[in-house]
Design a protein around this motif. Structure first.
Motif, PDB file in Angstrom:
ATOM      1  N   GLY A   1       6.474 -32.982 -14.914  1.00 41.96           N
ATOM      2  CA  GLY A   1       6.568 -32.291 -13.645  1.00 41.96           C
ATOM      3  C   GLY A   1       5.351 -32.537 -12.789  1.00 41.96           C
ATOM      4  O   GLY A   1       4.288 -32.925 -13.295  1.00 41.96           O
ATOM      5  N   SER A   2       5.491 -32.311 -11.510  1.00 38.16           N
ATOM      6  CA  SER A   2       4.396 -32.539 -10.573  1.00 38.16           C
ATOM      7  C   SER A   2       3.612 -31.267 -10.258  1.00 38.16           C
ATOM      8  O   SER A   2       2.643 -31.304  -9.518  1.00 38.16           O
ATOM      9  CB  SER A   2       4.946 -33.129  -9.263  1.00 38.16           C
ATOM     10  OG  SER A   2       5.917 -32.263  -8.697  1.00 38.16           O
ATOM     11  N   ASP A   3       4.043 -30.133 -10.821  1.00 41.55           N
ATOM     12  CA  ASP A   3       3.342 -28.884 -10.534  1.00 41.55           C
ATOM     13  C   ASP A   3       1.999 -28.864 -11.247  1.00 41.55           C
ATOM     14  O   ASP A   3       1.717 -29.679 -12.125  1.00 41.55           O
ATOM     15  CB  ASP A   3       4.201 -27.693 -10.960  1.00 41.55           C
ATOM     16  CG  ASP A   3       4.650 -27.807 -12.409  1.00 41.55           C
ATOM     17  OD1 ASP A   3       3.888 -27.372 -13.277  1.00 41.55           O
ATOM     18  OD2 ASP A   3       5.749 -28.354 -12.659  1.00 41.55           O
ATOM     19  N   SER A   4       1.176 -27.923 -10.881  1.00 40.01           N
ATOM     20  CA  SER A   4      -0.194 -27.872 -11.396  1.00 40.01           C
ATOM     21  C   SER A   4      -0.354 -26.973 -12.617  1.00 40.01           C
ATOM     22  O   SER A   4      -1.449 -26.854 -13.158  1.00 40.01           O
ATOM     23  CB  SER A   4      -1.147 -27.390 -10.283  1.00 40.01           C
ATOM     24  OG  SER A   4      -0.761 -26.090  -9.834  1.00 40.01           O
ATOM     25  N   THR A   5       0.718 -26.353 -13.057  1.00 35.41           N
ATOM     26  CA  THR A   5       0.620 -25.439 -14.202  1.00 35.41           C
ATOM     27  C   THR A   5       0.467 -26.219 -15.499  1.00 35.41           C
ATOM     28  O   THR A   5       0.965 -27.337 -15.644  1.00 35.41           O
ATOM     29  CB  THR A   5       1.865 -24.551 -14.289  1.00 35.41           C
ATOM     30  OG1 THR A   5       3.029 -25.384 -14.410  1.00 35.41           O
ATOM     31  CG2 THR A   5       2.008 -23.689 -13.056  1.00 35.41           C
TER      32      THR A   5
ATOM     33  N   LYS B   1       5.079 -24.200 -18.730  1.00 34.97           N
ATOM     34  CA  LYS B   1       6.134 -23.559 -17.954  1.00 34.97           C
ATOM     35  C   LYS B   1       7.062 -22.811 -18.896  1.00 34.97           C
ATOM     36  O   LYS B   1       7.281 -23.228 -20.041  1.00 34.97           O
ATOM     37  CB  LYS B   1       6.922 -24.605 -17.160  1.00 34.97           C
ATOM     38  CG  LYS B   1       8.043 -24.032 -16.304  1.00 34.97           C
ATOM     39  CD  LYS B   1       8.838 -25.135 -15.605  1.00 34.97           C
ATOM     40  CE  LYS B   1       8.019 -25.775 -14.514  1.00 34.97           C
ATOM     41  NZ  LYS B   1       8.852 -26.708 -13.698  1.00 34.97           N
TER      42      LYS B   1
ATOM     43  N   SER C   1      14.606 -23.222 -15.853  1.00 31.00           N
ATOM     44  CA  SER C   1      13.349 -22.673 -15.358  1.00 31.00           C
ATOM     45  C   SER C   1      13.530 -22.431 -13.873  1.00 31.00           C
ATOM     46  O   SER C   1      13.729 -23.376 -13.101  1.00 31.00           O
ATOM     47  CB  SER C   1      12.185 -23.636 -15.603  1.00 31.00           C
ATOM     48  OG  SER C   1      10.970 -23.074 -15.166  1.00 31.00           O
TER      49      SER C   1
ATOM     50  N   ARG D   1       3.167 -29.024 -19.894  1.00 27.13           N
ATOM     51  CA  ARG D   1       3.396 -30.175 -19.026  1.00 27.13           C
ATOM     52  C   ARG D   1       2.632 -31.370 -19.577  1.00 27.13           C
ATOM     53  O   ARG D   1       1.500 -31.243 -20.036  1.00 27.13           O
ATOM     54  CB  ARG D   1       2.933 -29.879 -17.602  1.00 27.13           C
ATOM     55  CG  ARG D   1       3.177 -31.029 -16.620  1.00 27.13           C
ATOM     56  CD  ARG D   1       2.933 -30.603 -15.196  1.00 27.13           C
ATOM     57  NE  ARG D   1       1.528 -30.268 -14.968  1.00 27.13           N
ATOM     58  CZ  ARG D   1       0.584 -31.153 -14.640  1.00 27.13           C
ATOM     59  NH1 ARG D   1       0.896 -32.427 -14.518  1.00 27.13           N
ATOM     60  NH2 ARG D   1      -0.663 -30.759 -14.435  1.00 27.13           N
TER      61      ARG D   1
END
Length: 296
Positions: free
Chosen positions: A89-93, A96, A69, A109
C-alpha cells in the motif's frame, strides 16, 4: 520502515523459489494430471466455531479472498514458504486492520514481488497458534484450543492421515519417498506451483521452465513428470501415493542438517501440484499436518 520481499524467508533463505511465477504463465488447465481431484468434503459432524475463508486456485497460486479494510476488499496470496505476512500500500501506516469472517487481524505494510492484482501475502505468522482445514474451495480456520484442533479425527473421520514431519525453525517438512527406496523430507509450500524433487530414472521430460529467483533473475529449470508414484508417509506407517506428479529439478537449495542422516540433505519442496489434490489439515499450534486419504 523495513520492507519485506517475497523471497526473503527468515531462517530458510530461498527455499521457495517463487515457482508460482513460471514463464510463460501457466493456466489452470495445464496443471491438471490424471490424479483424482477430490469431491467436496463432507464433515461427519457439525463443526465448532470457526472462520470460513474462500480460496481461489488460479493454477499457479492460492488466493485467500474477502479481507476487508474500510471500504476496500483485498485478496492475499497464501504462502507457507514465507514466515511473514504483509500488504502492499501507499499509505504511511506501519500496519493496517483487516476483517475476515468476523475476525480482526493486523497486517504490516511491506513491499514484495507479487502477481498483478494481489494486494498482499499471508505467511506462517498469520496462522500461528491456530489450525486450519482446506478442502480446495474453502479454508476453515479454528483457534488453537478448539476441539477441532485437539481431536481432528472426530470431525474428519478415519480418512485423516497425520503425516510424519520434522520441524526446521518455523517451517514444517514432510517425509516422502521418490524415487522408489529414496526417502527424504520436503518443505510444504503453498506458494510454489510445482514441486522440487529428486529425479527418478525413467521420468518423462516435459521441457524447460523459466522461473524467477531471488533478486528477480530468471533461471531455466528442467520440468518432469514422474513415472513412479510419489509417496507421502504417515506417522502410522500409512503410505499415500500420488501419480503423474509434475516437478522441477536443477537447483541445489539451502541445505539443512538432520541428526542420523547424511551430512547434507537437499531442500526438496512439495508444492501445489501435489497439495491441491487432497484436503489438508494443518495444526500450526502442534506442528501436525494431515491429509484426507483419496482412493486413486
Amino acid at each position: 520502515m523495513p520492507t519485506f520481499s517475497l523471497y526473503q524467508k527468515i531462517g530458510l533463505v530461498s527455499l521457495s523459489i517463487c515457482l508460482w511465477v513460471c514463464l510463460p504463465t501457466p493456466t489452470k488447465k495445464e496443471f491438471k494430471t490424471s490424479e483424482t481431484i477430490p469431491s467436496p468434503f463432507r464433515f461427519p459432524r457439525s463443526l465448532p466455531p470457526h472462520t470460513k475463508i474462500q480460496v481461489l486456485d488460479t493454477g499457479i497460486s492460492l488466493l485467500l479472498l474477502g479481507f476487508q479494510s474500510g471500504n476496500e476488499t483485498f485478496s492475499f496470496l497464501w504462502d507457507t514458504g514465507s514466515n511473514i505476512s504483509f500488504y502492499e500500500g501507499s499509505d504511511s501506516t506501519i500496519s493496517k486492520e483487516f476483517q475476515i469472517g468476523g475476525q480482526v487481524v493486523m497486517i504490516r505494510r511491506g513491499e514484495g514481488i507479487l502477481p498483478k492484482g494481489i494486494q498482499g501475502l499471508v505467511g506462517l505468522d498469520f496462522f500461528r497458534g491456530t489450525c486450519i482445514f482446506w478442502d480446495q474451495k474453502d479454508l476453515y480456520w479454528f483457534s488453537g484450543n478448539s476441539p477441532f484442533c485437539v481431536h481432528p479425527d472426530a470431525y474428519l473421520g478415519t480418512q485423516l492421515k497425520i503425516l510424519s514431519t520434522i520441524q526446521k525453525g518455523e517451517h514444517t517438512f514432510v517425509s516422502f519417498e521418490y524415487p522408489k527406496s529414496y526417502q527424504s523430507y520436503a518443505h510444504i509450500d503453498t506458494g510454489a506451483s510445482l514441486s522440487l524433487l529428486p529425479k527418478g530414472g525413467d521420468d518423462e521430460f516435459l521441457g524447460e521452465r523459466r522461473v524467477f529467483r531471488p533478486g528477480n533473475s530468471i533461471l531455466s529449470m528442467n520440468h518432469w513428470r514422474s513415472m513412479e508414484p510419489l509417496t507421502l508417509i504417515a506417522k502410522s506407517g500409512f503410505r499415500e501415493d500420488y501419480q503423474n506428479v509434475e516437478f522441477l529439478t536443477g537447483i541445489s537449495l539451502e541445505n539443512f542438517h538432520l541428526s542420523g542422516d547424511k551430512d547434507k540433505e537437499e531442500g526438496w519442496v512439495i508444492g501445489l501440484g501435489i497439495l491441491r489434490t487432497r484436503p489438508l489439515f494443518w495444526d500450526f499450534s502442534r506442528n501436525r499436518i494431515g491429509i484426507i486419504h483419496q482412493e486413486n
